[in-house]
Write a protein that holds these residues in place. Structure first.
Motif, short mmCIF file in Angstrom:
data_model
loop_
_atom_site.label_atom_id
_atom_site.label_comp_id
_atom_site.label_asym_id
_atom_site.label_seq_id
_atom_site.Cartn_x
_atom_site.Cartn_y
_atom_site.Cartn_z
N ALA A 90 -1.25 -9.97 -19.03
CA ALA A 90 -2.78 -9.35 -18.67
C ALA A 90 -2.03 -10.93 -16.99
O ALA A 90 -2.89 -10.27 -16.42
CB ALA A 90 -3.24 -10.53 -19.10
N GLU A 91 -1.15 -11.09 -16.63
CA GLU A 91 -1.36 -11.82 -16.06
C GLU A 91 -0.49 -11.42 -14.17
O GLU A 91 -0.01 -11.23 -13.53
CB GLU A 91 -0.67 -13.04 -15.93
N PRO A 140 -0.91 -5.74 -4.63
CA PRO A 140 -0.66 -4.58 -5.05
C PRO A 140 0.63 -3.45 -4.29
O PRO A 140 0.44 -2.18 -5.17
CB PRO A 140 -2.60 -4.19 -4.86
N GLN A 141 1.10 -3.94 -3.35
CA GLN A 141 1.82 -2.94 -2.95
C GLN A 141 2.62 -2.79 -4.01
O GLN A 141 4.56 -2.45 -3.96
CB GLN A 141 2.51 -3.47 -1.82
N TYR A 142 3.11 -4.00 -4.88
CA TYR A 142 4.37 -3.70 -5.76
C TYR A 142 4.17 -3.19 -7.08
O TYR A 142 4.84 -3.08 -7.66
CB TYR A 142 5.24 -5.53 -6.10
N CYS A 143 2.90 -2.78 -7.50
CA CYS A 143 2.44 -2.00 -8.93
C CYS A 143 3.18 -2.84 -9.95
O CYS A 143 3.25 -2.20 -10.63
CB CYS A 143 3.91 -0.84 -8.41
N PHE A 144 2.94 -3.91 -9.57
CA PHE A 144 2.96 -5.16 -10.77
C PHE A 144 1.85 -4.68 -12.53
O PHE A 144 2.47 -4.42 -13.51
CB PHE A 144 2.75 -6.60 -10.58
N ASP A 145 1.10 -3.66 -12.35
CA ASP A 145 0.39 -3.08 -12.92
C ASP A 145 1.28 -2.58 -13.68
O ASP A 145 0.78 -1.93 -15.56
CB ASP A 145 -0.92 -3.07 -13.05
N HIS A 162 -0.64 -8.56 -9.85
CA HIS A 162 -1.18 -6.67 -9.37
C HIS A 162 -2.42 -6.52 -8.39
O HIS A 162 -2.25 -6.58 -7.12
CB HIS A 162 -1.69 -5.83 -10.34
N ALA A 163 -3.55 -7.28 -9.21
CA ALA A 163 -4.74 -7.67 -7.64
C ALA A 163 -4.00 -8.43 -6.25
O ALA A 163 -4.62 -8.09 -4.97
CB ALA A 163 -5.74 -8.39 -7.95
N GLN A 164 -3.05 -9.28 -7.14
CA GLN A 164 -2.97 -10.71 -5.27
C GLN A 164 -2.08 -9.44 -4.42
O GLN A 164 -1.53 -9.29 -3.37
CB GLN A 164 -2.17 -11.89 -5.76
#
Length: 227
Positions: free
Chosen positions: A158-159, A168-173, A164-166
Protein backbone atom coordinates in the motif's frame (compact mmCIF):
# COMPACT_ATOMS: atom_id res chain seq x y z
CA UNK A 1 -20.38 -29.50 20.76
CA UNK A 2 -16.81 -28.59 21.72
CA UNK A 3 -14.82 -26.26 19.53
CA UNK A 4 -12.08 -27.94 17.49
CA UNK A 5 -8.67 -27.03 18.86
CA UNK A 6 -6.55 -25.14 16.33
CA UNK A 7 -2.82 -25.82 16.06
CA UNK A 8 -1.28 -22.37 15.86
CA UNK A 9 2.21 -23.85 15.47
CA UNK A 10 1.98 -26.45 12.66
CA UNK A 11 5.73 -26.43 12.09
CA UNK A 12 6.82 -26.35 15.72
CA UNK A 13 6.42 -29.68 17.55
CA UNK A 14 5.62 -29.21 21.26
CA UNK A 15 9.09 -30.40 22.29
CA UNK A 16 10.68 -27.61 20.22
CA UNK A 17 8.46 -24.76 21.38
CA UNK A 18 10.43 -22.19 23.41
CA UNK A 19 7.39 -21.17 25.44
CA UNK A 20 4.63 -22.46 27.73
CA UNK A 21 0.88 -21.93 27.84
CA UNK A 22 1.50 -19.08 30.27
CA UNK A 23 3.45 -17.05 27.69
CA UNK A 24 1.93 -14.27 25.61
CA UNK A 25 3.47 -14.99 22.22
CA UNK A 26 3.70 -12.58 19.32
CA UNK A 27 4.83 -13.42 15.81
CA UNK A 28 7.09 -10.99 13.97
CA UNK A 29 8.01 -10.72 10.29
CA UNK A 30 9.24 -8.15 7.79
CA UNK A 31 8.56 -7.14 4.21
CA UNK A 32 10.77 -5.25 1.82
CA UNK A 33 14.38 -6.10 2.59
CA UNK A 34 15.31 -6.62 -1.05
CA UNK A 35 13.76 -3.70 -2.98
CA UNK A 36 15.71 -0.72 -4.24
CA UNK A 37 13.15 1.79 -2.99
CA UNK A 38 10.78 2.44 -0.13
CA UNK A 39 10.89 1.67 3.60
CA UNK A 40 11.27 -1.78 5.11
CA UNK A 41 8.17 -2.80 7.07
CA UNK A 42 7.68 -5.15 10.01
CA UNK A 43 4.59 -6.38 11.81
CA UNK A 44 3.94 -8.06 15.15
CA UNK A 45 0.78 -10.03 15.90
CA UNK A 46 -0.67 -11.73 18.98
CA UNK A 47 -3.42 -14.08 17.82
CA UNK A 48 -6.59 -14.83 19.78
CA UNK A 49 -7.00 -18.60 20.30
CA UNK A 50 -10.76 -18.05 20.55
CA UNK A 51 -10.92 -16.40 17.11
CA UNK A 52 -8.84 -18.49 14.70
CA UNK A 53 -8.31 -17.26 11.15
CA UNK A 54 -8.48 -19.71 8.27
CA UNK A 55 -5.75 -19.75 5.64
CA UNK A 56 -2.80 -18.16 7.43
CA UNK A 57 0.52 -18.96 5.80
CA UNK A 58 3.64 -17.29 4.40
CA UNK A 59 2.46 -14.16 2.58
CA UNK A 60 4.75 -14.94 -0.37
CA UNK A 61 2.73 -18.12 -1.00
CA UNK A 62 -0.56 -16.21 -1.17
CA UNK A 63 -1.96 -14.16 -4.01
CA UNK A 64 -2.28 -10.42 -3.53
CA UNK A 65 -6.07 -10.81 -3.49
CA UNK A 66 -5.90 -13.44 -0.74
CA UNK A 67 -3.53 -11.30 1.33
CA UNK A 68 -5.96 -8.41 1.01
CA UNK A 69 -8.76 -10.67 2.25
CA UNK A 70 -6.80 -11.92 5.24
CA UNK A 71 -5.27 -8.63 6.41
CA UNK A 72 -8.52 -7.07 7.71
CA UNK A 73 -9.45 -10.36 9.38
CA UNK A 74 -6.11 -10.35 11.21
CA UNK A 75 -6.59 -6.76 12.33
CA UNK A 76 -10.15 -7.51 13.50
CA UNK A 77 -9.55 -10.85 15.24
CA UNK A 78 -6.04 -10.58 16.73
CA UNK A 79 -5.59 -9.75 20.39
CA UNK A 80 -3.02 -7.17 19.32
CA UNK A 81 -1.17 -6.15 16.18
CA UNK A 82 1.18 -3.41 15.04
CA UNK A 83 2.93 -2.44 11.81
CA UNK A 84 6.04 -0.25 11.82
CA UNK A 85 8.79 0.67 9.40
CA UNK A 86 12.34 1.89 9.01
CA UNK A 87 12.86 4.64 6.47
CA UNK A 88 15.13 4.72 3.44
CA UNK A 89 17.41 7.08 5.36
CA UNK A 90 17.66 4.60 8.22
CA UNK A 91 18.35 1.78 5.76
CA UNK A 92 21.19 3.77 4.20
CA UNK A 93 22.62 4.82 7.56
CA UNK A 94 22.31 1.52 9.41
CA UNK A 95 22.33 -1.02 6.52
CA UNK A 96 19.28 -3.11 5.60
CA UNK A 97 19.83 -5.80 8.25
CA UNK A 98 19.98 -3.38 11.16
CA UNK A 99 17.12 -1.29 9.76
CA UNK A 100 15.01 -4.44 9.54
CA UNK A 101 15.82 -5.31 13.16
CA UNK A 102 14.84 -1.76 14.12
CA UNK A 103 11.47 -2.03 12.35
CA UNK A 104 10.81 -5.38 14.06
CA UNK A 105 11.62 -3.97 17.49
CA UNK A 106 9.36 -0.99 16.85
CA UNK A 107 6.48 -3.29 15.88
CA UNK A 108 6.81 -5.37 19.05
CA UNK A 109 7.06 -2.27 21.24
CA UNK A 110 3.96 -0.80 19.56
CA UNK A 111 1.71 -3.72 20.57
CA UNK A 112 -1.03 -2.64 22.97
CA UNK A 113 -0.64 -5.97 24.79
CA UNK A 114 2.88 -6.61 26.06
CA UNK A 115 4.08 -10.07 24.97
CA UNK A 116 6.41 -12.22 27.00
CA UNK A 117 8.01 -13.82 23.94
CA UNK A 118 8.52 -12.79 20.32
CA UNK A 119 8.89 -15.46 17.64
CA UNK A 120 10.95 -13.87 14.87
CA UNK A 121 10.94 -15.15 11.30
CA UNK A 122 14.51 -15.83 10.20
CA UNK A 123 17.79 -16.70 11.85
CA UNK A 124 18.39 -13.73 14.14
CA UNK A 125 16.49 -11.54 16.57
CA UNK A 126 16.52 -7.81 17.22
CA UNK A 127 17.59 -6.64 20.68
CA UNK A 128 14.43 -6.26 22.79
CA UNK A 129 13.33 -6.06 26.40
CA UNK A 130 11.45 -9.36 26.12
CA UNK A 131 12.57 -12.86 25.19
CA UNK A 132 12.90 -13.51 21.47
CA UNK A 133 13.40 -16.70 19.50
CA UNK A 134 14.30 -16.94 15.81
CA UNK A 135 12.37 -19.46 13.71
CA UNK A 136 13.81 -20.22 10.28
CA UNK A 137 10.99 -20.26 7.72
CA UNK A 138 8.72 -19.38 10.62
CA UNK A 139 6.09 -17.78 8.42
CA UNK A 140 4.87 -21.28 7.54
CA UNK A 141 5.49 -22.82 10.97
CA UNK A 142 3.73 -20.36 13.26
CA UNK A 143 0.38 -18.73 12.50
CA UNK A 144 1.28 -15.55 14.37
CA UNK A 145 4.35 -15.12 12.17
CA UNK A 146 2.21 -15.86 9.09
CA UNK A 147 -0.21 -13.14 10.19
CA UNK A 148 2.66 -10.70 10.73
CA UNK A 149 4.02 -11.58 7.29
CA UNK A 150 0.65 -10.74 5.70
CA UNK A 151 0.24 -7.44 7.56
CA UNK A 152 3.78 -6.31 6.76
CA UNK A 153 3.46 -7.23 3.09
CA UNK A 154 0.07 -5.59 2.54
CA UNK A 155 1.15 -2.45 4.41
CA UNK A 156 4.31 -2.12 2.36
CA UNK A 157 2.49 -2.74 -0.93
CA UNK A 158 0.00 0.00 0.00
CA UNK A 159 2.89 2.36 0.76
CA UNK A 160 4.47 1.70 -2.64
CA UNK A 161 1.13 2.43 -4.34
CA UNK A 162 1.09 5.71 -2.42
CA UNK A 163 4.65 6.46 -3.54
CA UNK A 164 3.61 5.71 -7.11
CA UNK A 165 1.20 8.65 -6.91
CA UNK A 166 4.16 10.89 -5.99
CA UNK A 167 6.63 9.38 -8.47
CA UNK A 168 4.58 7.79 -11.27
CA UNK A 169 7.57 7.66 -13.63
CA UNK A 170 9.01 4.70 -11.68
CA UNK A 171 5.87 2.47 -11.79
CA UNK A 172 6.16 1.57 -8.11
CA UNK A 173 2.61 0.23 -8.21
CA UNK A 174 3.74 -2.54 -10.55
CA UNK A 175 7.04 -3.76 -9.10
CA UNK A 176 6.79 -2.43 -5.51
CA UNK A 177 10.39 -1.23 -5.64
CA UNK A 178 12.00 -4.56 -6.52
CA UNK A 179 14.76 -4.64 -9.14
CA UNK A 180 12.65 -5.78 -12.08
CA UNK A 181 13.60 -4.98 -15.66
CA UNK A 182 10.95 -2.25 -15.72
CA UNK A 183 12.25 -0.65 -12.53
CA UNK A 184 15.86 -0.71 -13.70
CA UNK A 185 14.84 0.81 -17.02
CA UNK A 186 13.05 3.67 -15.23
CA UNK A 187 16.02 4.17 -12.94
CA UNK A 188 18.31 4.58 -15.96
CA UNK A 189 15.87 6.98 -17.58
CA UNK A 190 14.99 9.18 -14.61
CA UNK A 191 17.76 8.63 -12.08
CA UNK A 192 17.09 7.86 -8.40
CA UNK A 193 14.15 9.45 -6.60
CA UNK A 194 14.18 10.66 -2.98
CA UNK A 195 12.69 7.30 -1.91
CA UNK A 196 15.38 5.12 -3.51
CA UNK A 197 17.90 3.40 -1.25
CA UNK A 198 21.19 5.07 -2.02
CA UNK A 199 23.29 2.36 -0.40
CA UNK A 200 21.98 -0.33 -2.79
CA UNK A 201 24.36 -1.00 -5.67
CA UNK A 202 22.22 -0.10 -8.75
CA UNK A 203 21.10 3.16 -7.12
CA UNK A 204 24.53 4.02 -5.74
CA UNK A 205 26.04 3.48 -9.18
CA UNK A 206 23.65 5.88 -10.87
CA UNK A 207 24.46 8.54 -8.30
CA UNK A 208 28.08 8.44 -9.51
CA UNK A 209 27.15 9.73 -12.96
CA UNK A 210 28.37 13.25 -12.21
CA UNK A 211 31.74 11.90 -11.09
CA UNK A 212 32.49 9.39 -13.82
CA UNK A 213 30.34 10.43 -16.76
CA UNK A 214 27.31 8.69 -18.30
CA UNK A 215 29.24 5.90 -20.06
CA UNK A 216 31.21 4.81 -17.02
CA UNK A 217 28.13 4.94 -14.83
CA UNK A 218 26.17 2.81 -17.29
CA UNK A 219 28.95 0.20 -17.42
CA UNK A 220 29.07 0.09 -13.63
CA UNK A 221 25.27 -0.08 -13.45
CA UNK A 222 25.21 -3.11 -15.75
CA UNK A 223 27.89 -4.75 -13.64
CA UNK A 224 26.01 -4.03 -10.41
CA UNK A 225 23.01 -5.96 -11.69
CA UNK A 226 25.16 -9.03 -12.28
CA UNK A 227 26.93 -8.89 -8.92
Amino acid sequence: MSRKRVNFYPGLPPRLRPFTDLDIVCGVDEAGRGPLAGPVFAAAVILDPKRPIEGLRDSKKLTAARRDELAPQIRAHALAWAVCQASCEEIDNLNILHATMLAMRRAVEALRTVPTLALIDGNRCPPMDIRAHAVIEGDDKCHAISAASILAKTARDAELVRLHAQYPQYCFDQHKGYSTALHLERLRLHGPSPVHRRSFAPVRTLLQVDLFGPGAAQDAFDGAQCA
